[in-house]
Every structure is written in structure tokens, then in C-alpha cells.
Design a protein around this motif. Structure first.
Motif, short mmCIF file in Angstrom:
data_model
loop_
_atom_site.label_atom_id
_atom_site.label_comp_id
_atom_site.label_asym_id
_atom_site.label_seq_id
_atom_site.Cartn_x
_atom_site.Cartn_y
_atom_site.Cartn_z
N ASN A 315 106.31 68.76 31.73
CA ASN A 315 107.41 69.48 32.26
C ASN A 315 108.17 70.46 31.26
O ASN A 315 108.78 71.32 31.59
N LYS A 316 108.39 69.66 30.18
CA LYS A 316 108.97 70.44 29.01
C LYS A 316 108.15 71.67 28.65
O LYS A 316 108.96 72.79 28.43
N LYS A 318 106.26 73.33 30.83
CA LYS A 318 106.28 74.21 31.94
C LYS A 318 107.68 75.16 31.79
O LYS A 318 107.73 76.21 32.38
N GLU A 319 108.66 74.39 31.64
CA GLU A 319 109.99 75.13 31.63
C GLU A 319 110.15 76.26 30.56
O GLU A 319 110.68 77.42 31.00
N THR A 372 102.12 67.02 38.52
CA THR A 372 103.08 67.88 37.74
C THR A 372 102.65 69.31 38.76
O THR A 372 103.52 70.13 38.43
#
Length: 768
Positions: A315-316, A318-319, A372
Motif C-alpha cells: 500500500n505504501k 501504491k500510494e 491488495t
């Protein structure tokens, strides 16, 4: 969000490839039969990944012996000494195996290529040999043929190639006066041919392994890597190149990486600096179009992936980059882990719930992709199961022992040191042992014949009683002692017929270890090991080697060495718990070995060998971290060895190591005698010992045990004479390169007779 793997184990779930190759070597199988078995293993591997849901499946990760050797043959980096085989119409496979193992027949006597460790793993690769102005050519079409196989089966295949720059860095200059990187242009021309053929067959993604990006690089090495990737991009703009690095972080080379063309950068997120991901995401990389492949599923260890932590990293990324620029992958090839946990029927349910082998790691890669993106209810249930397993392992009472932790925490500085310095010990040992000049010995093990292995299998199945099993082992031990006396060896060994593996044997007798039935991992060629699993605090409850060592000593008036595996090697060659520092686990093992050493001395054993072949391979890939590792690793060895009197002689053994950079640490181990692999390098490895003026005694290996070839007396004499140029005569021992477990008795007996005869010739010359 794509997912992929970097490679899959090629030995087969139950070592089918090993058995087929060894049958071929024994001339029980034709080349065509071996090819059928190999194709079947490749097909199973590809379909296993396809069925798991892997998007891009590696091709050319399969090998009969070693992937670096494969590339040597592919690009025609075949040393000149094998040309006589090519001229004699030997098949490509016959030449290939001769390069790996050497060849000795009525018409040919050719030595094997050198072998060394693959970065900081327990895998060994064949070292390429380079000469000035060397020309390369497309000699083997292995990668092309295997890609054809895969696409014919409907596999979404991704050919894998070691980068030309890394290939050159893995090799050695066999002539002085040139830099192997000067050969890059010649090599790139062959890569252009290979990749052109792959592109014509429809390849759109190609993985270029560039493991040296995780190491300290010189400016010249950086230029070679940059030139490689610039060339490939220019020649093949339609190919999506995946630049794959592994085993450590790439932060030191991040500036270089951000200048490399290519579609995808793969990084190992399981090892190295924890800040790696954040620093990459804040670098120039975020402004590029390149995809970041996150190596989140550990290709080096067997613990279940912690999905909560992995998802946070995904997620880090992807952000910052967006979902389209993030892929999920294994950290490295899965070559380094066992094939399938489902084959394990004897592991208890609790421990099994903590583990993940290659087949399970495929599921982890795919499930992380789903969790995810668009997880189903079933995916979320599996996530909950993962969280529960991680928590249960963390809280399990079977992992922690107060007594063991307490003893380790109270280790004193004096526990690391012998009573006296080596100079004093040497004189006392000389008087106590009264050994001749150039003492002869072996490293420890003797051939484990099919009969010996069958006895062990029958005993484990219950078809042989412990009494019957021991009687057979006693007979084998007696015969080995008789042979050693007859051949004239000075210091004997009991042969280790009771042992399955030099690490597994000890782990089976220590608390905190668990063992698999089919957890085989390739070490080199057809040599496979079953690494123990260190899951908890380590403790010795009773003597481990005392009975067999004392039995053997009672059979002879010559000295029999006690044979132990050192704490660092047991640590390195096991799957190690990841919930405490490796140093702590290593000290626990060292204390267990120390107790065994003291027991052997009390029983009258005067010479004790504590093998540490893995000291060098445990070095962190970053030099800045070397001192920390070497300090605790050397201290662990000294802790295991320093509980004895000055008169007791402590030996250690190391193999396939480059010693130049760590020679001071080897000296700090303070072993009375060190035996090392030297024959394939023609004693070149002794340069480091000579330059350092290494004070203790050395046994440079005088013949290569990894080849079935028997050396001549003249060859061994020549190697001993070369050793004399580096080492004072009074400090030289004579021994083979390594243990003889994997060899056959006829060649072993001939080779040891040659070794003793050569030693006697040298003694006669000195005394004349």
C-alpha cells in the motif's frame, strides 16, 4: 497488479532430477532418457505456477547442474582444455558435465572448473574462466529451446538471463594483465543474438538478473552495468526488461539504478535496510514510468509470510506510484527453499502452520496480489488464518527456554580464549602428539555407500533394530580404520557412517530443531541437503558424537579426530528463526558444541575438528556490515573451541572461500590447524595466508573431491611444492579438499594412496 516469481526449485519434489542425473553418470540412463525426465520436471514446475495463478513464469531457471555453468556453455565461454572433447564429437551435455566435474578416461584427463559460493547462500556455482581478448559465440540454445517448450504448453513465460555484466563479475581472469570487464562488448554481441531469437519467438518480458546491484561497486563496475542495460534497451525497445536484484538492499547503487533503462525494477524487500522501500519511493524513481516489483515473499527462508506487514509495504508503494506501477514477487529465486510443504507428513501441526515452502510461496505471492486489489471473502478468510498463525508462533511456549537464554546472556570474555597463545600451544602439542613432518589426514567423512544409506533408511523405518544397525556401522567403521592404517594416514577419522548430513546430524540431537522428510535444497550439482529448521532456543541434552569417536579410537594406536560441525555453519546451513538476532542463536549453538568438545577431551580424544565452511558465506554483502558479523561469528567459533587444555589440538575446515578480505578474522579464530580447499585454484588461495604471514598450521587441499577424477602422484607433489612456497614446511598438513562422503570407495582409496605416496616423496626429499 502483476505477480511473478524469479525462479523455482529444479531438483523435483523428491529429488527426481538428482537421481536421474546420477543414473546417467553411472551409464544406467541414456542422454535421451535424462532429457525426458528433465522436460517433465520443467513442465510440472511451469504448470504448478500457472495453476497457482502466477502471471509471469520464469524459464531458463532449470539447470542440470548450475545456472552460471549453463550460461558459460550458452555463450561459448568453454575453457580451452575442453576443446579436445568438442573435437572428439562429445555431446554438448558431455562437455557440460566435464566442465562441472572433470573427466578422466583412457583418452582424456581434464580437470573441472572452479566452484564457489553464490553470494551469501549455501548454493555453489561454477566460476567462469576468462582470458584476454576472449571471443564468445552462441554455443548452446538452452534458453531458446526451453522458451519454445514453455510457450508450446501455453505458459506465459518470462526468459531469465544473468546480466552480461554480472556474468563477467562472477568469473575470474585466468591470465594476468587485463580486466574481465573489457570483454563486455564481445559478450553483448552474443546476448543480442539470444534475445533477438527470443523476441522472434514472442517474448515480451525478459528478466535480467543483476545481483551485483546489491553489492559495493567500483566506478568501472557501475559503468559496465549501465552500458549493459543501455545496450539492451537500444537494441530491443519492444522488450520489457525486468532488472532483478536480490539478497540485499540497493540503496548504495540507487543513483545508478535510477539511470538504467528498462520496464521493471525488482528489489528484495525481505533483506537489507528496512528503509530501502521508502528511500526508493522518495527518489527520482517515483518520477519515472518504471514498475517496481516488490520481493516480499522470502526466497531464502521457510517462515510463513506476515501478510499484515507485506500489505502495508504494498500500500505504501501504491500510494506513491499507483497500482499499475507495483508488482508482487518472491524476493529471489525459490531455488533456496524446499519444494512443497504438503509432502511433509511427520511435522507436527503447530510447527507446520508456521511454515511455507516453494509451492506455498506461490500461493502467498498470488494471495498478496488479490488482497491488495479485489479480495474475495475466501481471500479475506485466508488473511485471517495467516494473522492467527503469525500470532500463535509469536506466543508459543515451545520456542523459549529460560535456562538457555540465561546461560547465553552470562557468557564471559574469558570463555572466548584458549589458556595460552598458539606459539605455546604448538610446542606443547608437538611434544604430546609427536606427528611427522607433513602430517596426513582427511577432512572427516568417508563414502556413504548405497548399503550404508539403506541401513539408515531401514533403521528409520523400523525394519532394523538399533542393535543390528549399530553392528553394521561398527563393521564399516572398523574397515575404514583398517584402510586408513594400511594406506599410511597419520591422523585418522572414524568415517561418519552414522551421520546423514554434517548439520542435520547435530540438529537431530539438539533441542530447538525440527526436521523434514523431503525438505531438500540444492547445494551444488546433484548434491542436495535437508537444512534443519531452528524454531526455538538451542540446547544439548546429551553427548552427540562421543560414542562413535571413542569406539573408533579404541581400534587404533593412531589418533582419531573428533569431528564436529561449528556453530556458524550449523546456523548458516539451517533455516533460522527470525524472531531474535542470529548472533544470539549462534551463541546458543556454540555453547552446545563447547560441551561436546569438553566431553571428547575428557574421553581422551587429543585432536578435535570443528568444521566452519560457512564462515565466509555468512558475510553480509555490504562491507560496512562485515566487522559486526565477523566479530560475533569468530567469537562463536572460539566459544565452541576454547574449553580445552593447550595440549588438545583444535582443527577447523573451510571450503570454497576467498580468504583475502577476511584473513585477519580467520587468524582470530585461533584454530591450531585450518584445512582449506585449494586444488581447483592451484593453491592460489594461499596467497592471502602468505601475505598475512598466517602463524598457525594449514592443510591446503591437494586434490579435488568434487570430481571423480583421481590425481597422479606428480600432480599432488606439484601442489605440495606450490604450497611450500607459501607456508613454512613445519606448518603444512596434507589432506583432500573436503569430506569424501559423496565419492565412491575405489576412487577414494586410489586418491588417498596417491596423496600418501606424494607426501612420502616430499618427506624423503626434505630429509635427503
Amino acid at each position: 497488479m502483476k505477480n511473478h516469481t524469479l525462479g523455482y526449485p529444479r531438483i523435483g519434489a523428491k529429488r527426481e532430477l538428482k537421481k536421474a542425473i546420477e543414473s546417467y553418470w553411472a551409464k544406467n540412463h541414456a542422454e535421451e532418457a535424462l532429457d525426458i525426465i528433465a522436460k517433465n520436471i520443467r513442465k510440472q514446475n511451469w504448470e504448478k505456477q500457472q495453476q497457482a495463478g502466477v502471471d509471469l513464469i520464469p524459464v531458463n531457471d532449470f539447470s542440470y547442474y548450475d545456472q552460471v555453468l549453463d550460461l558459460c556453455v550458452t555463450v561459448g565461454a568453454v575453457p580451452q582444455r575442453y576443446q579436445e572433447l568438442i573435437d572428439s564429437n562429445f555431446s554438448e551435455l558431455e562437455v557440460y558435465f566435464a566442465m562441472a566435474r572433470g573427466l578422466q578416461t583412457e583418452n582424456h584427463d581434464i580437470t573441472a572448473m572452479e566452484m564457489t559460493k553464490w553470494f551469501d547462500t549455501n548454493y555453489h556455482y561454477i566460476v567462469p574462466e576468462f582470458v584476454q581478448n576472449q571471443k564468445f559465440k552462441l554455443f548452446s540454445k538452452k534458453v531458446i529451446n526451453e522458451y519454445k517448450e514453455a510457450i508450446a504448453l501455453g505458459i506465459d513465460a518470462k526468459p531469465v538471463l544473468i546480466s552480461p555484466a554480472s556474468f563477467l563479475l562472477l568469473g575470474k581472469e585466468k591470465e594476468k594483465g587485463f580486466d574481465k570487464l573489457d570483454l563486455l562488448d564481445n559478450l553483448l554481441a552474443v546476448y543480442k543474438q539470444i534475445i533477438g531469437k527470443l523476441q522472434n519467438l514472442g517474448a515480451t518480458y525478459i528478466q535480467i538478473d543483476e545481483p551485483f546491484l546489491a553489492l559495493n561497486l567500483s566506478e568501472n563496475e557501475k559503468l559496465a552495468i549501465h552500458k549493459t542495460h543501455t545496450f539492451l534497451r537500444k537494441e530491443f525497445p519492444l522488450i520489457n526488461f525486468i532488472t532483478a536484484t536480490y539478497f540485499d538492499d540497493v540503496l548504495e547503487n540507487l543513483e545508478l539504478i535510477n539511470t538504467l533503462p528498462g520496464a521493471v525494477l525488482h528489489i528484495d524487500v525481505t533483506r537489507g535496510d528496512e528503509t530501502q522501500l521508502g528511500q526508493i519511493l522518495q527518489s527520482e524513481f517515483k518520477n519515472q514510468s518504471k514498475i517496481l516489483s516488490l520481493g516480499l515473499v522470502d526466497g531464502r527462508n521457510i517462515w510463513k509470510n506476515d501478510f499484515t506487514k507485506s500489505i502495508a509495504k504494498i500500500n505504501k508503494a501504491k500510494e506513491v506510484l499507483g497500482a499499475d506501477r507495483v508488482w508482487i514477487a518472491t524476493s529471489s529465486s525459490l531455488l533456496h527453499v524446499p519444494v512443497d510443504l504438503e509432502n511433509e507428513q511427520k511435522l507436527d501441526a503447530e510447527l507446520k502452520s508456521w511454515l511455507s515452502f516453494a509451492a506455498q510461496k506461490l500461493d502467498e505471492v498470488v494471495l498478496l496480489s488479490k488482497l491488495t486489489t479485489h479480495p474475495t471473502h475466501k481471500d479475506l478468510l485466508q488473511f485471517d488464518e495467516n494473522k492467527q498463525a503469525i500470532q500463535e508462533r509469536r506466543e508459543s511456549e515451545r520456542i523459549h527456554k529460560f535456562k538457555v537464554k540465561n546461560r547465553e546472556s552470562f557468557i564471559k570474555e574469558t570463555d572466548f580464549n584458549r589458556v595460552s597463545a598458539f606459539k605455546t600451544r604448538k610446542e606443547l602439542q608437538k611434544k604430546a602428539l609427536n606427528l611427522p613432518l607433513y602430517p596426513t589426514t582427511t577432512i572427516g567423512s568417508f563414502p556413504q555407500t548405497p548399503e550404508v544409506r539403506s541401513w539408515r533408511a531401514q533403521y528409520k523405518k523400523g525394519s532394523l533394530s538399533i542393535q543390528e544397525y549399530n553392528q553394521l556401522l561398527e563393521k564399516e567403521t572398523r574397515e575404514s580404520i583398517d584402510f586408513q592404517e594400511q594406506v599410511g594416514l597419520d591422523v585418522l577419522v572414524h568415517g561418519e557412517f552414522e551421520r546423514n548430513d554434517m548439520v542435520e546430524y547435530f540438529g537431530e540431537q539438539l533441542e530447538g530443531f525440527a526436521f523434514t522428510q523431503f525438505g531438500w535444497v540444492q547445494s551444488y550439482g546433484t548434491r542436495c541437503v535437508k537444512p534443519p529448521i531452528i524454531f526455538g532456543d538451542v540446547e544439548r541434552l546429551q553427548p552427540m558424537t562421543l560414542e562413535w569417536t571413542v569406539f573408533a579410537q579404541q581400534l587404533t594406536n593412531k589418533y582419531v579426530k573428533g569431528m564436529l560441525t561449528g556453530p556458524v555453519t550449523i546456523l548458516q546451513w539451517s533455516f533460522v528463526r527470525d524472531d531474535q538476532p542470529r548472533q544470539t542463536t549462534c551463541n546458543q549453538i556454540a555453547l552446545a558444541i563447547r560441551d561436546e568438545v569438553v566431553d571428547l577431551e575428557r574421553a581422551g580424544i587429543k585432536i578435535i575438528q570443528i568444521d566452519e565452511p560457512a564462515i565466509r558465506e555468512g558475510l553480509p554483502l555490504k562491507r560496512a556490515q562485515w566487522n559486526t558479523y565477523l566479530n560475533w561469528a569468530v567469537n562463536a567459533f572460539k566459544l565452541s573451541a576454547s574449553g580445552v587444555k593447550d595440549e588438545t589440538q583444535i582443527h577447523t575446515h573451510m571450503c570454497y572461500s576467498e580468504f583475502n578480505d577476511i584473513i585477519e578474522s580467520i587468524a582470530n579464530m585461533d584454530a591450531d590447524v585450518i584445512t582449506i580447499e585449494c586444488s581447483r585454484s592451484q593453491m592460489e588461495l594461499l596467497d592471502a595466508f602468505a601475505a598475512f604471514k598466517y602463524p598457525n598450521e594449514i592443510g591446503p587441499g591437494v586434490y579435488d573431491i568434487h570430481s571423480p577424477r583421481v590425481p597422479s602422484v606428480a600432480e599432488v607433489v606439484d601442489l605440495i611444492e606450490k604450497a611450500e612456497k607459501y607456508i613454512p614446511q613445519e606448518n603444512i598438513w596434507i589432506n583432500p579438499d573436503c569430506g569424501l562422503k559423496t565419492r565412491k570407495w575405489p576412487e577414494t582409496k586410489k586418491a588417498l594412496e596417491v596423496m600418501v605416496n606424494a607426501t612420502q616423496q616430499i618427506r624423503n626429499k626434505v630429509l635427503a
